[in-house]
Design a protein around this motif. Structure first.
Motif, PDB file in Angstrom:
ATOM      1  N   SER A 230       0.826  -1.218   0.000  1.00  0.00           N
ATOM      2  CA  SER A 230       0.000   0.000   0.000  1.00  0.00           C
ATOM      3  C   SER A 230       0.858   1.264   0.000  1.00  0.00           C
ATOM      4  O   SER A 230       0.608   2.208   0.757  1.00  0.00           O
ATOM      5  N   ILE A 231       1.876   1.281  -0.838  1.00  0.00           N
ATOM      6  CA  ILE A 231       2.769   2.440  -0.963  1.00  0.00           C
ATOM      7  C   ILE A 231       2.366   3.228  -2.201  1.00  0.00           C
ATOM      8  O   ILE A 231       2.329   2.688  -3.315  1.00  0.00           O
ATOM      9  N   LYS A 232       2.073   4.501  -2.016  1.00  0.00           N
ATOM     10  CA  LYS A 232       1.648   5.346  -3.132  1.00  0.00           C
ATOM     11  C   LYS A 232       2.800   6.156  -3.726  1.00  0.00           C
ATOM     12  O   LYS A 232       2.772   6.504  -4.910  1.00  0.00           O
ATOM     13  N   ASN A 233       3.786   6.465  -2.922  1.00  0.00           N
ATOM     14  CA  ASN A 233       4.923   7.273  -3.385  1.00  0.00           C
ATOM     15  C   ASN A 233       6.119   6.354  -3.615  1.00  0.00           C
ATOM     16  O   ASN A 233       6.643   5.750  -2.680  1.00  0.00           O
ATOM     17  N   VAL A 234       6.564   6.263  -4.875  1.00  0.00           N
ATOM     18  CA  VAL A 234       7.660   5.357  -5.202  1.00  0.00           C
ATOM     19  C   VAL A 234       8.945   5.740  -4.476  1.00  0.00           C
ATOM     20  O   VAL A 234       9.808   4.879  -4.219  1.00  0.00           O
ATOM     21  N   ASN A 235       9.108   7.012  -4.112  1.00  0.00           N
ATOM     22  CA  ASN A 235      10.327   7.436  -3.430  1.00  0.00           C
ATOM     23  C   ASN A 235      10.465   6.818  -2.045  1.00  0.00           C
ATOM     24  O   ASN A 235      11.572   6.726  -1.508  1.00  0.00           O
ATOM     25  N   VAL A 236       9.348   6.390  -1.459  1.00  0.00           N
ATOM     26  CA  VAL A 236       9.405   5.689  -0.169  1.00  0.00           C
ATOM     27  C   VAL A 236      10.177   4.379  -0.326  1.00  0.00           C
ATOM     28  O   VAL A 236      10.978   3.996   0.540  1.00  0.00           O
ATOM     29  N   ILE A 237       9.970   3.681  -1.440  1.00  0.00           N
ATOM     30  CA  ILE A 237      10.689   2.430  -1.682  1.00  0.00           C
ATOM     31  C   ILE A 237      12.176   2.698  -1.885  1.00  0.00           C
ATOM     32  O   ILE A 237      13.027   1.953  -1.375  1.00  0.00           O
ATOM     33  N   TYR A 238      12.505   3.764  -2.618  1.00  0.00           N
ATOM     34  CA  TYR A 238      13.914   4.128  -2.821  1.00  0.00           C
ATOM     35  C   TYR A 238      14.604   4.378  -1.480  1.00  0.00           C
ATOM     36  O   TYR A 238      15.730   3.916  -1.244  1.00  0.00           O
TER      37      TYR A 238
ATOM     38  N   LYS B 283      26.053   7.473   3.331  1.00  0.00           N
ATOM     39  CA  LYS B 283      24.715   7.569   3.945  1.00  0.00           C
ATOM     40  C   LYS B 283      24.674   8.528   5.131  1.00  0.00           C
ATOM     41  O   LYS B 283      23.748   8.469   5.948  1.00  0.00           O
ATOM     42  N   GLN B 284      25.675   9.419   5.202  1.00  0.00           N
ATOM     43  CA  GLN B 284      25.645  10.412   6.271  1.00  0.00           C
ATOM     44  C   GLN B 284      24.639  11.519   5.979  1.00  0.00           C
ATOM     45  O   GLN B 284      24.130  12.152   6.898  1.00  0.00           O
ATOM     46  N   ILE B 285      24.361  11.768   4.716  1.00  0.00           N
ATOM     47  CA  ILE B 285      23.351  12.750   4.365  1.00  0.00           C
ATOM     48  C   ILE B 285      21.976  12.110   4.574  1.00  0.00           C
ATOM     49  O   ILE B 285      21.756  10.959   4.219  1.00  0.00           O
ATOM     50  N   ASP B 286      21.075  12.845   5.199  1.00  0.00           N
ATOM     51  CA  ASP B 286      19.781  12.277   5.586  1.00  0.00           C
ATOM     52  C   ASP B 286      18.732  12.582   4.522  1.00  0.00           C
ATOM     53  O   ASP B 286      18.269  13.712   4.397  1.00  0.00           O
ATOM     54  N   LEU B 287      18.358  11.560   3.758  1.00  0.00           N
ATOM     55  CA  LEU B 287      17.286  11.674   2.764  1.00  0.00           C
ATOM     56  C   LEU B 287      16.274  10.558   2.985  1.00  0.00           C
ATOM     57  O   LEU B 287      15.720   9.988   2.040  1.00  0.00           O
ATOM     58  N   LYS B 288      16.018  10.263   4.230  1.00  0.00           N
ATOM     59  CA  LYS B 288      15.134   9.148   4.588  1.00  0.00           C
ATOM     60  C   LYS B 288      13.674   9.586   4.491  1.00  0.00           C
ATOM     61  O   LYS B 288      13.145  10.242   5.393  1.00  0.00           O
ATOM     62  N   LEU B 289      13.038   9.216   3.429  1.00  0.00           N
ATOM     63  CA  LEU B 289      11.647   9.565   3.203  1.00  0.00           C
ATOM     64  C   LEU B 289      10.754   8.445   3.724  1.00  0.00           C
ATOM     65  O   LEU B 289      10.767   7.331   3.207  1.00  0.00           O
ATOM     66  N   HIS B 290      10.013   8.723   4.791  1.00  0.00           N
ATOM     67  CA  HIS B 290       9.072   7.759   5.356  1.00  0.00           C
ATOM     68  C   HIS B 290       7.751   8.477   5.599  1.00  0.00           C
ATOM     69  O   HIS B 290       7.584   9.168   6.606  1.00  0.00           O
ATOM     70  N   GLU B 291       6.849   8.335   4.675  1.00  0.00           N
ATOM     71  CA  GLU B 291       5.548   8.991   4.852  1.00  0.00           C
ATOM     72  C   GLU B 291       4.730   8.226   5.894  1.00  0.00           C
ATOM     73  O   GLU B 291       4.786   6.995   5.959  1.00  0.00           O
ATOM     74  N   PRO B 292       3.925   8.907   6.713  1.00  0.00           N
ATOM     75  CA  PRO B 292       3.786  10.372   6.766  1.00  0.00           C
ATOM     76  C   PRO B 292       4.713  11.033   7.791  1.00  0.00           C
ATOM     77  O   PRO B 292       4.645  12.234   7.997  1.00  0.00           O
ATOM     78  N   THR B 293       5.593  10.250   8.429  1.00  0.00           N
ATOM     79  CA  THR B 293       6.397  10.802   9.532  1.00  0.00           C
ATOM     80  C   THR B 293       7.542  11.677   9.059  1.00  0.00           C
ATOM     81  O   THR B 293       7.949  12.601   9.749  1.00  0.00           O
ATOM     82  N   SER B 294       8.110  11.385   7.897  1.00  0.00           N
ATOM     83  CA  SER B 294       9.247  12.147   7.404  1.00  0.00           C
ATOM     84  C   SER B 294       9.055  12.463   5.928  1.00  0.00           C
ATOM     85  O   SER B 294       8.641  11.606   5.156  1.00  0.00           O
ATOM     86  N   ARG B 295       9.373  13.692   5.551  1.00  0.00           N
ATOM     87  CA  ARG B 295       9.225  14.089   4.159  1.00  0.00           C
ATOM     88  C   ARG B 295      10.562  14.478   3.545  1.00  0.00           C
ATOM     89  O   ARG B 295      10.610  15.187   2.561  1.00  0.00           O
ATOM     90  N   LYS B 296      11.672  14.045   4.096  1.00  0.00           N
ATOM     91  CA  LYS B 296      12.979  14.424   3.562  1.00  0.00           C
ATOM     92  C   LYS B 296      13.231  13.742   2.228  1.00  0.00           C
ATOM     93  O   LYS B 296      13.106  12.519   2.106  1.00  0.00           O
ATOM     94  N   TRP B 297      13.598  14.550   1.248  1.00  0.00           N
ATOM     95  CA  TRP B 297      13.936  14.042  -0.078  1.00  0.00           C
ATOM     96  C   TRP B 297      14.851  15.050  -0.728  1.00  0.00           C
ATOM     97  O   TRP B 297      14.959  16.197  -0.289  1.00  0.00           O
ATOM     98  N   LEU B 298      15.553  14.640  -1.777  1.00  0.00           N
ATOM     99  CA  LEU B 298      16.498  15.518  -2.449  1.00  0.00           C
ATOM    100  C   LEU B 298      15.769  16.680  -3.124  1.00  0.00           C
ATOM    101  O   LEU B 298      14.847  16.479  -3.909  1.00  0.00           O
TER     102      LEU B 298
END
Length: 354
Positions: A244-252, A310-325
């Protein structure tokens, strides 16, 4: 006596010019880029002429002129002790030497460059202008950045917004210098426009009122589009539906930072090194001084995470985190004359994440 004095001054000036000549700031040749198609962004690439990646979309091209700078040294001529043509004269009758006149000397290509590079942190994005100003005279750099803000739609024809074009020009203004950049894009309209507007911002190119472009050329590498890291698109779609993942970037993000969905993607390290060694890092002597590659988030997010360990934080976890490049963010790949490589996460705008 007068001729001897003038000859001595000329010799001193020549020696001064030689002593100020330092390492060249640019290579004399540019690399032959693999899988590059010089095309117009409005044309369709013939798949029979270029190697394709199953996950890639075709690209649009342009031609690139590769800049080169040269420096030259003035070799002083030795004084001939047997030359007796000069006639001695009474020094009391000689005019005084004007010491207020500054003699022209050769400029130093390394003038203003720090002797040692700054160690930028790996856990935060550095401003691209600061990184640009820190490139040493014995270093060359490739800036890989995500395209600017685009209009709705993710197809290859989706252009930049007006704000996206303006922000790219503002980024280009941070990269102003005497040496021209080589530009590369993925072939999508938005990456072509990003490269173009950065070139306009740095004064390397311009757009006329009729929308024609002056002094801009770019290479197209269509492999540098979304899909570079994707091994199995059908499996990706299956697990997105299953979980049930709608945003493909969550999988990345889950793959890069947590090792999930490993069967959907290639190995992060192996695929990143393949990208760098094939399209980015050449032998130092074969590289232009400055290169800018406009690509996409699903290429540059994993690559930036890899380059920074992996020191740069781009951890996208909806809905708790919206960090992305963010737009115009990515990584600088810097290589020195010993073919040693260092990486710096960079931002062209105010932030590296959205």
């Amino acid at each position: 006596m007068k001729r001897q004095l003038l000859f001595a001054l000329a010799t001193a000036a020549a020696l001064s010019a030689v002593s100020l000549t330092a390492c060249s700031s640019d290579s004399s040749s540019s690399p032959a880029t693999p899988e590059v198609s010089p095309t117009d962004p409005t044309q369709t690439t013939d798949p029979a002429q270029t190697q394709t990646d199953p996950a890639q979309n075709p690209s649009d091209p342009a031609t690139q002129q590769n800049p080169s700078d040269t420096t030259s040294a003035v070799t002083p001529q030795p004084t001939d002790p047997t030359d007796t043509t000069a006639t001695p004269a009474d020094t009391a009758t000689q005019p005084p030497v004007d010491t207020s006149v500054t003699q022209p000397v050769a400029s130093d290509p390394c003038e203003g460059i720090l002797p040692q590079p700054i160690a930028f942190p790996m856990n935060e994005f550095a401003d691209v202008g600061e990184v640009y100003r820190n490139i040493q005279c014995n270093e060359k750099v490739v800036f890989l950045v995500r395209h600017g803000e685009r209009e709705a739609g993710i197809g290859s024809e989706s252009p930049l917004t007006e704000d996206g074009a303006l922000e790219a020009q503002e980024m280009g203004a941070k990269l102003v210098g005497p040496t021209e950049f080589k530009f590369i894009h993925s072939g999508f309209v938005r990456t072509y426009q990003t490269a173009l507007n950065i070139a306009i911002g740095r004064g390397q190119s311009q757009m006329l009122p009729d929308s024609s472009v002056v002094n801009f050329a770019a290479d197209t590498i269509k492999q540098l589009a979304d899909g570079w890291y994707l091994k199995d698109k059908e499996l990706r779609d299956t697990v997105m539906k299953r979980d049930s993942i709608k945003n493909v970037n969550v999988i990345y993000a889950a793959w890069v930072y947590e090792g999930q969905y490993a069967d959907v993607f290639y190995d992060l390290e192996e695929r990143s090194m393949e990208l760098l060694n094939t399209y980015v890092i050449k032998d130092y002597a074969a590289m232009p001084k400055y290169t800018l590659i406009a690509s996409h988030d699903q290429v540059l997010m994993p690559l930036t995470a890899f380059a920074t360990q992996k020191q740069i934080d781009l951890k996208l976890h909806e809905p708790t985190s919206r960090k992305w490049l963010s737009y115009l963010a990515g990584v600088a790949v810097i290589i020195n004359d010993k073919n040693e490589v260092r990486y710096v996460p960079i931002k062209g705008g105010s932030s590296g994440t959205i």
